[in-house]
Design an enzyme around this catalytic site. Structure first.
Site, PDB file in Angstrom:
ATOM      1  N   LYS A   1     -21.916 -15.019  -1.432  1.00 11.76           N
ATOM      2  CA  LYS A   1     -23.359 -14.816  -1.386  1.00 11.76           C
ATOM      3  C   LYS A   1     -23.906 -14.143  -2.637  1.00 11.76           C
ATOM      4  O   LYS A   1     -23.364 -13.148  -3.095  1.00 11.76           O
ATOM      5  CB  LYS A   1     -23.713 -13.923  -0.191  1.00 11.76           C
ATOM      6  CG  LYS A   1     -23.324 -14.509   1.138  1.00 11.76           C
ATOM      7  CD  LYS A   1     -23.667 -13.522   2.233  1.00 11.76           C
ATOM      8  CE  LYS A   1     -23.187 -14.034   3.579  1.00 11.76           C
ATOM      9  NZ  LYS A   1     -23.204 -12.968   4.576  1.00 11.76           N
TER      10      LYS A   1
ATOM     11  N   ARG B   1       0.825  -1.219   0.000  1.00 14.53           N
ATOM     12  CA  ARG B   1       0.000   0.000   0.000  1.00 14.53           C
ATOM     13  C   ARG B   1       0.855   1.263   0.000  1.00 14.53           C
ATOM     14  O   ARG B   1       0.456   2.278  -0.562  1.00 14.53           O
ATOM     15  CB  ARG B   1      -0.944  -0.006   1.196  1.00 14.53           C
ATOM     16  CG  ARG B   1      -2.036  -1.037   1.003  1.00 14.53           C
ATOM     17  CD  ARG B   1      -3.237  -0.735   1.864  1.00 14.53           C
ATOM     18  NE  ARG B   1      -4.361  -1.529   1.420  1.00 14.53           N
ATOM     19  CZ  ARG B   1      -5.148  -2.244   2.245  1.00 14.53           C
ATOM     20  NH1 ARG B   1      -4.934  -2.238   3.537  1.00 14.53           N
ATOM     21  NH2 ARG B   1      -6.155  -2.930   1.753  1.00 14.53           N
TER      22      ARG B   1
ATOM     23  N   GLY C   1     -10.336  -7.275  -3.581  1.00 14.84           N
ATOM     24  CA  GLY C   1     -10.694  -8.290  -2.600  1.00 14.84           C
ATOM     25  C   GLY C   1      -9.941  -9.600  -2.749  1.00 14.84           C
ATOM     26  O   GLY C   1      -8.733  -9.620  -2.994  1.00 14.84           O
TER      27      GLY C   1
ATOM     28  N   GLY D   1     -14.018  -3.085  -0.816  1.00 19.71           N
ATOM     29  CA  GLY D   1     -15.369  -2.513  -0.816  1.00 19.71           C
ATOM     30  C   GLY D   1     -15.528  -1.412  -1.853  1.00 19.71           C
ATOM     31  O   GLY D   1     -16.564  -1.329  -2.526  1.00 19.71           O
TER      32      GLY D   1
HETATM   33  P1  AMP Z   1     -16.719 -12.550  -1.229  1.00 19.22           P
HETATM   34  O1  AMP Z   1     -16.174 -11.800  -0.051  1.00 19.22           O
HETATM   35  O2  AMP Z   1     -18.191 -12.431  -1.396  1.00 19.22           O
HETATM   36  O3  AMP Z   1     -15.949 -12.285  -2.505  1.00 19.22           O
HETATM   37  O4  AMP Z   1     -16.551 -14.077  -0.885  1.00 19.22           O
HETATM   38  C1  AMP Z   1     -15.294 -14.640  -0.676  1.00 19.22           C
HETATM   39  C2  AMP Z   1     -15.468 -15.850   0.156  1.00 19.22           C
HETATM   40  O5  AMP Z   1     -16.326 -16.757  -0.487  1.00 19.22           O
HETATM   41  C3  AMP Z   1     -14.191 -16.568   0.402  1.00 19.22           C
HETATM   42  O6  AMP Z   1     -13.884 -16.500   1.768  1.00 19.22           O
HETATM   43  C4  AMP Z   1     -14.491 -17.993  -0.021  1.00 19.22           C
HETATM   44  O7  AMP Z   1     -13.997 -18.952   0.880  1.00 19.22           O
HETATM   45  C5  AMP Z   1     -15.993 -18.031  -0.055  1.00 19.22           C
HETATM   46  N1  AMP Z   1     -16.502 -19.081  -0.959  1.00 19.22           N
HETATM   47  C6  AMP Z   1     -16.234 -19.223  -2.250  1.00 19.22           C
HETATM   48  N2  AMP Z   1     -16.801 -20.339  -2.734  1.00 19.22           N
HETATM   49  C7  AMP Z   1     -17.455 -20.922  -1.719  1.00 19.22           C
HETATM   50  C8  AMP Z   1     -18.224 -22.111  -1.582  1.00 19.22           C
HETATM   51  N3  AMP Z   1     -18.420 -22.912  -2.619  1.00 19.22           N
HETATM   52  N4  AMP Z   1     -18.725 -22.390  -0.376  1.00 19.22           N
HETATM   53  C9  AMP Z   1     -18.504 -21.573   0.659  1.00 19.22           C
HETATM   54  N5  AMP Z   1     -17.794 -20.450   0.593  1.00 19.22           N
HETATM   55  C10 AMP Z   1     -17.261 -20.118  -0.570  1.00 19.22           C
END
Ligand code: AMP
Length: 404
Positions: A201, A40, A361, A384
């Site tokens: 999600k 950073r 991210g 974010g």
């Molecule tokens: P995000 O912050 O929404 O980009 O989500 C990232 C997170 O999603 C990471 O910590 C991953 O471990 C989780 N993730 C990705 N694929 C899966 C899955 N099939 N089941 C559970 N968690 C998941």
């Protein structure tokens, strides 16, 4: 999003307050706080060096951690002053507080090209409330405000947005680059434009999906959120894979929109599944790959995309002229479930003819872990902030900058 930058103002001899993102990871070693990753700091060097060359008097400010308005020596920016000094080959002064009479005196004593770093802005209770009085105190230190803290631009705080009410505000060079790749480039992308979205999600990513459905030729969906789509499209059972009934209408709307707009929406056709999954201990139980469009049995859980999905996604990425990727394809924090994410990183890196953008991210972590960072056109420094920009939101720390 044409915003004025440091190149659009005459800055010689001017005191310039620069909001940077020096939120570096620190570790305590022998009673001292040590910076464990200086990325950073390095990312701000183009702006700082350009300001030095212009003869500006540079006052840097940043947050670090979450001190919540309290002074906390373990979250002091002091170690950053020394680290930055070593990088620019020049002593960087340090002010023990980000505001107050002593800090003002130190700012006023600066000569052309000199650099002063202020203590953590989040030691002040007003910072995260975008307190106007604090913003005024920041403004009194300088004649111009520069925002180079893209990673904090989605927050309306005194040092990211409020201060711009009292000073002419322009963008730093890192901020300029982030906006160019995560916004301008995607308004008019070279086609085919392929978007890869992963993560946990559906609800977290749906706004990005919706916005990019209006721009992309192909959208690839992986990660935990893909299972809801798989249930709807392939009619498979999901076992205990990530899924919520309330995600179904959201996913269905995205499928409908893709169809109506002629966007190719690709979802996984196979998965790595396991009969037990403990995120805390990073342990999986028995694992195996499913066949194509095979049900995920009761008690089993999808944790990564399978080889057939990688093949399908790779074909789309190989023909792209613009690629943006946000979010992992599986639980990449666990080694056995990281292959799909790393494979996609390789596939993106291999398309040297495309503009490849890693949109913040966890995908940034994955690309770095795979040692493929230098193969990508641009890697965002925002988490974010990147997501909100991709959703089409106006970021408060960007809105306050002067238009070109
Ligand atoms: P995000 O912050 O929404 O980009 O989500 C990232 C997170 O999603 C990471 O910590 C991953 O471990 C989780 N993730 C990705 N694929 C899966 C899955 N099939 N089941 C559970 N968690 C998941």
């Amino acid at each position: 999003m044409a915003k004025k930058t440091i190149h659009d103002l005459e800055l010689s001899g001017k005191r310039v307050l620069v909001r940077v993102d020096f939120n570096v990871p620190l570790e305590e070693k022998d009673g001292e706080m040590v910076i464990t990753d200086d990325t950073r700091i390095r990312m701000t060097l183009p702006t700082i060096q350009a300001l030095m060359e212009k003869g500006a008097r540079i006052i840097l400010c940043s947050h670090l951690g979450r001190p919540k308005g309290q002074r906390d020596p373990k979250q002091s920016l002091k170690p950053v002053a020394a680290a930055l000094g070593a990088l620019i080959g020049k002593t960087v002064g340090f002010a023990e507080s980000c505001v107050g009479a002593e800090t003002k005196a130190a700012a006023e004593a600066l000569q052309n090209g000199e650099v002063l770093l202020l203590e953590n802005v989040r030691f002040e209770a007003g910072e995260e409330k975008n307190d106007a009085e604090l913003a005024k105190q920041f403004a009194e230190l300088a004649e111009v405000f520069v925002n180079d803290a893209f990673g904090s631009a989605h927050r309306a705080h005194s040092s990211t947005a409020g201060v711009a009410s009292y000073l002419p505000a322009v963008s730093g060079l890192l901020m300029e680059k982030e906006l160019a790749y995560l916004h301008d480039e995607l308004e008019n992308p070279a086609r085919p434009f392929v978007v890869i979205l992963g993560g946990a999600k559906v609800s977290d990513k749906i706004e990005v999906i919706n916005r990019l459905l209006e721009k992309a030729d192909t959208i690839i969906i992986g990660g935990g959120m893909a299972y809801t789509f798989r249930k709807l499209v392939q009619g498979i059972t999901l076992g205990k894979s990530l899924y919520k009934p309330e995600w179904e209408p959201i996913a269905q709307a995205a499928l409908d929109k893709a169809k109506a707009r002629g966007v190719n929406l690709l979802i996984p056709v196979d998965a790595l599944i396991t009969d037990s999954f403990d995120f805390d201990t990073k342990q999986l139980g028995v694992t195996r790959y499913t066949g194509v469009n095979e049900d995920i049995p009761e008690g089993w859980e999808g944790v990564d995309i399978g080889p057939e999905s990688v093949k399908l996604f790779a074909e789309a990425v190989a023909g792209a002229k613009t690629v943006i990727w946000n979010g992992p394809m599986g639980v990449f924090e666990i080694k056995e479930a990281a292959k799909g994410t790393f494979d996609i990183a390789e596939v993106v890196a291999a398309n040297s003819g495309a503009t490849t953008i890693i949109g913040g991210g966890d995908s940034v972590k994955a690309v770095k872990k795979a040692k493929l960072a230098d193969k990508m056109t641009f890697i965002s420094t925002g988490g974010g902030a990147s997501l909100e920009l991709l959703e089409g939101k106006v970021l408060p720390g960007v809105a306050v900058l002067l238009d070109k």
